[in-house]
Write a protein that holds these residues in place. Sequence first.
Motif, PDB file in Angstrom:
ATOM      1  N   ARG A 219       1.116  -1.308  -0.108  1.00 52.91           N
ATOM      2  CA  ARG A 219       0.092  -0.112   0.107  1.00 52.91           C
ATOM      3  C   ARG A 219       1.056   1.246  -0.002  1.00 52.91           C
ATOM      4  N   ARG A 220       2.073   1.108   0.163  1.00 52.72           N
ATOM      5  CA  ARG A 220       3.167   2.280   0.433  1.00 52.72           C
ATOM      6  C   ARG A 220       3.744   2.558  -0.883  1.00 52.72           C
ATOM      7  N   THR A 221       4.365   3.788  -0.920  1.00 52.69           N
ATOM      8  CA  THR A 221       4.648   4.229  -2.339  1.00 52.69           C
ATOM      9  C   THR A 221       6.140   3.868  -2.717  1.00 52.69           C
ATOM     10  N   VAL A 222       6.388   3.414  -4.025  1.00 46.82           N
ATOM     11  CA  VAL A 222       7.506   3.157  -4.671  1.00 46.82           C
ATOM     12  C   VAL A 222       7.973   4.465  -5.333  1.00 46.82           C
ATOM     13  N   LEU A 223       9.410   4.886  -4.918  1.00 48.39           N
ATOM     14  CA  LEU A 223      10.077   6.016  -5.935  1.00 48.39           C
ATOM     15  C   LEU A 223      10.837   5.400  -6.902  1.00 48.39           C
ATOM     16  N   VAL A 224      10.548   5.732  -8.113  1.00 48.42           N
ATOM     17  CA  VAL A 224      11.232   5.250  -9.444  1.00 48.42           C
ATOM     18  C   VAL A 224      12.221   6.314  -9.806  1.00 48.42           C
ATOM     19  N   THR A 225      13.531   6.239  -9.623  1.00 43.54           N
ATOM     20  CA  THR A 225      14.345   7.185 -10.410  1.00 43.54           C
ATOM     21  C   THR A 225      14.608   6.838 -11.917  1.00 43.54           C
ATOM     22  N   GLY A 226      14.670   7.813 -12.735  1.00 42.53           N
ATOM     23  CA  GLY A 226      14.770   7.405 -14.060  1.00 42.53           C
ATOM     24  C   GLY A 226      13.771   7.166 -14.575  1.00 42.53           C
ATOM     25  N   ALA A 227      12.555   7.659 -14.062  1.00 41.28           N
ATOM     26  CA  ALA A 227      11.196   7.214 -14.508  1.00 41.28           C
ATOM     27  C   ALA A 227      10.748   7.654 -15.865  1.00 41.28           C
ATOM     28  N   ALA A 228      11.501   8.643 -16.523  1.00 38.72           N
ATOM     29  CA  ALA A 228      11.173   8.952 -17.844  1.00 38.72           C
ATOM     30  C   ALA A 228      12.097   8.479 -18.848  1.00 38.72           C
ATOM     31  N   GLY A 229      12.981   7.290 -18.544  1.00 43.68           N
ATOM     32  CA  GLY A 229      13.920   6.640 -19.256  1.00 43.68           C
ATOM     33  C   GLY A 229      13.067   5.332 -19.986  1.00 43.68           C
ATOM     34  N   PHE A 230      13.845   4.558 -20.678  1.00 45.66           N
ATOM     35  CA  PHE A 230      13.155   3.545 -21.259  1.00 45.66           C
ATOM     36  C   PHE A 230      12.771   2.300 -20.419  1.00 45.66           C
ATOM     37  N   ILE A 231      13.596   1.928 -19.652  1.00 44.08           N
ATOM     38  CA  ILE A 231      12.919   0.887 -18.644  1.00 44.08           C
ATOM     39  C   ILE A 231      11.941   1.463 -17.534  1.00 44.08           C
ATOM     40  N   GLY A 232      12.450   2.593 -17.050  1.00 43.29           N
ATOM     41  CA  GLY A 232      11.492   3.499 -16.069  1.00 43.29           C
ATOM     42  C   GLY A 232      10.268   3.780 -16.451  1.00 43.29           C
ATOM     43  N   ARG A 233       9.967   3.997 -17.919  1.00 41.61           N
ATOM     44  CA  ARG A 233       8.672   4.244 -18.239  1.00 41.61           C
ATOM     45  C   ARG A 233       7.702   2.924 -18.248  1.00 41.61           C
ATOM     46  N   HIS A 234       8.353   1.667 -18.665  1.00 42.47           N
ATOM     47  CA  HIS A 234       7.743   0.566 -18.437  1.00 42.47           C
ATOM     48  C   HIS A 234       7.455   0.256 -16.970  1.00 42.47           C
TER      49      HIS A 234
END
Length: 311
Positions: A7-22
């Motif tokens: 239920r808690r949040t995951v922070l994704v760094t590089g979220a606008a990159g190739f793997i990050g977007r997926h």
Amino acid sequence: MTVHDPRRTVLVTGAAGFIGRHLVEHLADRGQPVIGVDLRPRPAGAAGRHVVADLRTTDIRPLLDGVSAVVHLAALPGVRPSWDRFDDYVESNVIVTRRLLEAGVQTGLRRLVIASSSSVYGNQRDGAMNEDQPPAPISPYAVTKLAAEHLALAYAARPASVLTSVALRFFTVYGPRQRPDMLISRIISAVRDGREIRVFGDGSQRRDFVFVKDAVRAVAAAVDAPGPSRVCNVGTGEQISVTGIIDLISELMGRPANVRVEPHRAGDVVSTRADVTRTAEALGFRASVSLREGLRAHIDAVRSESMPVGA
Ligand code: NAD
Ligand code: UGA
């Protein structure tokens, strides 16, 4: 019990990159609250919150508020340009990782999943690459990825640390929206447009190509996995040569491929292939998308990107 509360949040760094977007798409689809952070703006249609920030300079602590796991994908990713821009690679790949870990210590972060790379193995003897083999990087990029991986494990091993780190050694990831500097994207667009494909060396070098939707399933499994810090390969256990993949894409697209041979590039390893045993045991992950299936999806995506508006 999982270390990560779903239920808690995951922070994704590089979220606008190739793997990050997926990855953001995959986590949001399973109902996970996600915050993305990137130098680049929110990609069209991306779920969750997106923060535009430079991890080299921004105060990372506020980003970790209410976050129970971080997936650290932000980096400078290319192997071959890393000879000329080492300072940038060190700053983006090593110093940024340390900044993130320091912020994590201060905020009590419990799980870090960090993107490492098959390139840390260097040129091993024939056979599958296994996490227990001593790494032997042969490019500046791979040196920075190995340093970042070790930093993540070192912070987790500090006395009284509440952090566990999972370093995922991605093999060569492909699929829709792959970085345009990478081989498969280049082959597909060159075959489509009737342009030449530059092959670095004689084309006999082999890669374990893993489809991006499989790769992000492995990341999600690493976010959830109970247990200690570890290093895990993310590959298929199979490999194909550069010449072989050019022929396969040409066959799938029904068009010829024109190849121009160029010199071998320094830092390029001869062969990669993942031993997938540990990842299957530790994370319950196995790649499931065949190369033909994945390439068809990648080809379809490139074709639809190039369709004129209204077509
Ligand atoms: P990518 O370049 O598409 O994505 C990386 C993202 O990180 C970019 O959007 C970039 O803007 C962002 N970024 C870089 N520096 C930043 C900073 N200082 N602050 C904020 N954002 C920053 O690369 P990718 O192919 O998606 O790779 C993701 C990760 O996986 C990288 O760590 C890479 O080293 C690793 N990796 C990728 C592959 C692959 O085959 N694509 C294989 C092995 C490892
Ligand atoms: C990729 C990613 O770019 C790295 O971030 C990642 O760390 C690495 O995978 C990994 O597996 O760990 P690479 O294997 O070099 O690196 O991926 P590609 O750019 O797709 O190249 C694959 C092979 O094709 C290499 O041998 C390369 O020399 C060759 N190639 C690439 C060409 O012959 N011509 C090109 O135009 C591009």
